[in-house]
Design a protein around this motif. Structure first.
Motif, PDB file in Angstrom:
ATOM      1  N   ARG A  81      -4.021  -4.893  -0.459  1.00  0.00           N
ATOM      2  CA  ARG A  81      -5.461  -5.015  -0.683  1.00  0.00           C
ATOM      3  C   ARG A  81      -5.824  -6.158  -1.642  1.00  0.00           C
ATOM      4  O   ARG A  81      -6.909  -6.717  -1.555  1.00  0.00           O
ATOM      5  CB  ARG A  81      -6.015  -3.695  -1.253  1.00  0.00           C
TER       6      ARG A  81
ATOM      7  N   LEU B  72     -10.658  -4.777  -2.659  1.00  0.00           N
ATOM      8  CA  LEU B  72     -10.319  -5.521  -1.446  1.00  0.00           C
ATOM      9  C   LEU B  72     -11.393  -6.580  -1.225  1.00  0.00           C
ATOM     10  O   LEU B  72     -12.586  -6.278  -1.242  1.00  0.00           O
ATOM     11  CB  LEU B  72     -10.259  -4.578  -0.242  1.00  0.00           C
TER      12      LEU B  72
ATOM     13  N   SER C  10      -5.907   5.884  -1.984  1.00  0.00           N
ATOM     14  CA  SER C  10      -7.071   5.041  -2.236  1.00  0.00           C
ATOM     15  C   SER C  10      -7.743   5.417  -3.550  1.00  0.00           C
ATOM     16  O   SER C  10      -8.240   4.550  -4.277  1.00  0.00           O
ATOM     17  CB  SER C  10      -8.061   5.181  -1.074  1.00  0.00           C
TER      18      SER C  10
ATOM     19  N   ARG D 112     -12.215   5.297   3.038  1.00  0.00           N
ATOM     20  CA  ARG D 112     -11.244   4.409   2.388  1.00  0.00           C
ATOM     21  C   ARG D 112     -11.801   3.003   2.226  1.00  0.00           C
ATOM     22  O   ARG D 112     -11.567   2.337   1.211  1.00  0.00           O
ATOM     23  CB  ARG D 112      -9.943   4.383   3.196  1.00  0.00           C
TER      24      ARG D 112
ATOM     25  N   GLY E 178       0.811  -1.211   0.000  1.00  0.00           N
ATOM     26  CA  GLY E 178       0.000   0.000   0.000  1.00  0.00           C
ATOM     27  C   GLY E 178       0.842   1.258   0.000  1.00  0.00           C
ATOM     28  O   GLY E 178       0.421   2.312  -0.489  1.00  0.00           O
TER      29      GLY E 178
ATOM     30  N   ASP F  71     -11.983   1.078  -1.199  1.00  0.00           N
ATOM     31  CA  ASP F  71     -11.212  -0.163  -1.383  1.00  0.00           C
ATOM     32  C   ASP F  71     -12.090  -1.364  -1.741  1.00  0.00           C
ATOM     33  O   ASP F  71     -11.740  -2.174  -2.593  1.00  0.00           O
ATOM     34  CB  ASP F  71     -10.421  -0.489  -0.110  1.00  0.00           C
TER      35      ASP F  71
END
Length: 218
Positions: A123, A185, A88, A173, A39, A177
C-alpha cells in the motif's frame, strides 16, 4: 542499515484484489527478483491478534517479526476475509507499522544474493518503503471487478461467503486504506498507473515487462 543500490528494485502499490500480487509474482519470476507481498505481514499480525489475544502486544510482535521467515507469509489462513479486514485496521497503527517497516526495507534493499533485486507490493511501497525504486507502479481495477476476483479466490478455498459480503469488505478496506493517517494508499506522481479491469494476467505482465525492458536495455 546498509543498502545495496546496485540491484533492481520494483515497487508496486494497489488497493485490495487489483491483481498486484499476481503481477508481482510474474515479474519477480521473470527477472529473478525476491518477491514480497508486504500486505501479508499485516495479515500475519492480524492472525496473531486473533489467535493469541492475551499475548498480543508490541514485545510479542517484535519477537515474532524478528523470527519471521518468508514462508510464514504463505499461510492460507491469511487469505480469509476476516483477517483481511483486521489487517487493514492494524495497519493504521504507527507502532505496528514501524516494526513491519524495518522488516520490509531490509528485504527490499538486501535480498539474498541469489536474486537480481527485489519486487515489493503493498500500500505504501512507492513512497515509504522503496522511494528510490527503479520502477514504480500503481495497479488498480474497478471495485466490482476486484470483489469478483477475491470472491472467486475465496470460493476456490471452499470459503462459505457471498459476493455481496466480499464487495462490502473490499469497499470497507478501500476506505480504510485510502483514508488512514499513517502511510495511506495513494498513487505517487512517478508511479505508472496500470488499470487491470479489462486486462488478462498475460497482457498486464507484458505491459509492465515492456516498461522495465525499455529502461534496463538502454
Amino acid at each position: 542499515m546498509q543498502k545495496n543500490n546496485q540491484r533492481i528494485k520494483v515497487a508496486i502499490d494497489s488497493p485490495a484484489a487489483a491483481g498486484a500480487g499476481t503481477i508481482a509474482k510474474a515479474i519477480s519470476k521473470h527477472y529473478n527478483l525476491l518477491h514480497v507481498d508486504t500486505g501479508k505481514a499485516y495479515r500475519l499480525i492480524a492472525l496473531y491478534k486473533v489467535k493469541f489475544p492475551k499475548k498480543f502486544n508490541l514485545k510479542f510482535l517484535k519477537k515474532k517479526i524478528n523470527n519471521l521467515k518468508l514462508k510464514d507469509l504463505n499461510n492460507k489462513e491469511l487469505l480469509t476475509d476476516k483477517i483481511g479486514v483486521e489487517a487493514s485496521i492494524i495497519a493504521k497503527k504507527k507502532s505496528i507499522r514501524k516494526i513491519v517497516h524495518n522488516f520490509q526495507v531490509n528485504l527490499a534493499y538486501n535480498p539474498p544474493k541469489k536474486y537480481n533485486g527485489s519486487c515489493l507490493d503493498g500500500r505504501d511501497i512507492t513512497y515509504n518503503i522503496v522511494p528510490d525504486a527503479n520502477f514504480k507502479f500503481f495497479i488498480n481495477a474497478n471495485v466490482k471487478t476486484r470483489a469478483l476476483r477475491r470472491y472467486k479466490e475465496l470460493k476456490s478455498l471452499k470459503k462459505d461467503i457471498t459476493f455481496a459480503e466480499v464487495l462490502k469488505s473490499i469497499k470497507k478496506r478501500d476506505k480504510s486504506d485510502y483514508n488512514r493517517k499513517v502511510s495511506p494508499l495513494k498513487k505517487t506522481k512517478d508511479s505508472v498507473l496500470i488499470n487491470t479491469t479489462n486486462l488478462t494476467k498475460r497482457a498486464c505482465f507484458l505491459k509492465i515487462k515492456k516498461i522495465i525492458d525499455r529502461k534496463i536495455n538502454k
